[in-house]
Scaffold this active site. Sequence first.
Site, mmCIF file in Angstrom:
data_model
loop_
_atom_site.group_PDB
_atom_site.id
_atom_site.type_symbol
_atom_site.label_atom_id
_atom_site.label_comp_id
_atom_site.label_asym_id
_atom_site.label_seq_id
_atom_site.Cartn_x
_atom_site.Cartn_y
_atom_site.Cartn_z
ATOM 1 N N GLU A 195 0.855 -1.210 0.099
ATOM 2 C CA GLU A 195 0.130 0.085 -0.144
ATOM 3 C C GLU A 195 0.904 1.206 0.024
ATOM 4 O OE1 GLU A 195 -2.870 2.659 3.085
ATOM 5 O OE2 GLU A 195 -2.867 0.342 3.324
ATOM 6 N N ARG B 275 0.761 10.000 1.306
ATOM 7 C CA ARG B 275 1.309 11.301 2.027
ATOM 8 C C ARG B 275 2.762 11.626 1.569
ATOM 9 N NH1 ARG B 275 2.885 8.680 6.953
ATOM 10 N NH2 ARG B 275 2.669 6.497 6.022
ATOM 11 N N THR C 286 -4.019 6.185 1.786
ATOM 12 C CA THR C 286 -4.167 7.883 2.038
ATOM 13 C C THR C 286 -4.660 8.446 0.995
ATOM 14 O OG1 THR C 286 -2.258 7.544 3.307
ATOM 15 C CG2 THR C 286 -3.149 9.703 3.400
ATOM 16 N N LYS D 62 -10.802 -1.263 6.315
ATOM 17 C CA LYS D 62 -9.451 -1.015 6.950
ATOM 18 C C LYS D 62 -10.041 -0.467 8.303
ATOM 19 C CE LYS D 62 -5.780 2.168 6.888
ATOM 20 N NZ LYS D 62 -4.807 3.073 6.093
#
Length: 215
Positions: free
Chosen positions: A42, A46, A70, A130
């Site tokens: 993943e 960011r 994100t 998640k």
Amino acid sequence: MNAINQAISNIGVVPVIKLNHPQRDAAPLAQALCAGGVPVAEVTFRAAGAAEAIAIMTKTCPDMLVGAGTVLSTAQVDEALAAGAKFIVTPGLDVDIVKYCQAKGVAVFPGCTTPTDYHAAYKLGLEVLKFFPAEQSGGLAKIKAMSAPFPMFKVMPTGGISLKNLKEYLSASVICACGGSYMVTADLIDNQKWDEITELCKQSVDIVKQVRGNG
């Protein structure tokens, strides 16, 4: 579960990655993860260059499941998919982003930690959620409690997961896989400690096999 969800569940751990130097580090990182038996990543938005990192990792290891994390907007979804992302992860449950991903046929894992989140996810027809930030939001005890009224979900906890508690989490039937950055810390990546990353992945895979007996 659909094919992507099942593949992630089979692997059992998902490295959550922030890449500061994608041109330098993305390819050797992908190779290090795959060498350790963890062909999934993943790559979080960011850091600048996340899409570039996804593209490089996908090209380097074509059989690897590389997704984007994100993700905060549909524009980032498009950017990630154009780079070759196979799944999308969001820190919270954004209905618009979930529906956008579903319309494009891409797996999406929104961050959910409350009954309200879970109920919204149920109405969206999701399979895997998640749970973020996991430890800070009540950890495995809360995940188990939440599964009572919502037994239809499998959960991917992320946040505070390490080799120390990985076995405990994976031992719960509600857990699909565990996300973590312990095997891809800034120190390991920035200092190009690829062998250490591979070793941490191997240790993680050993725990998955101990718990699930699939290896």
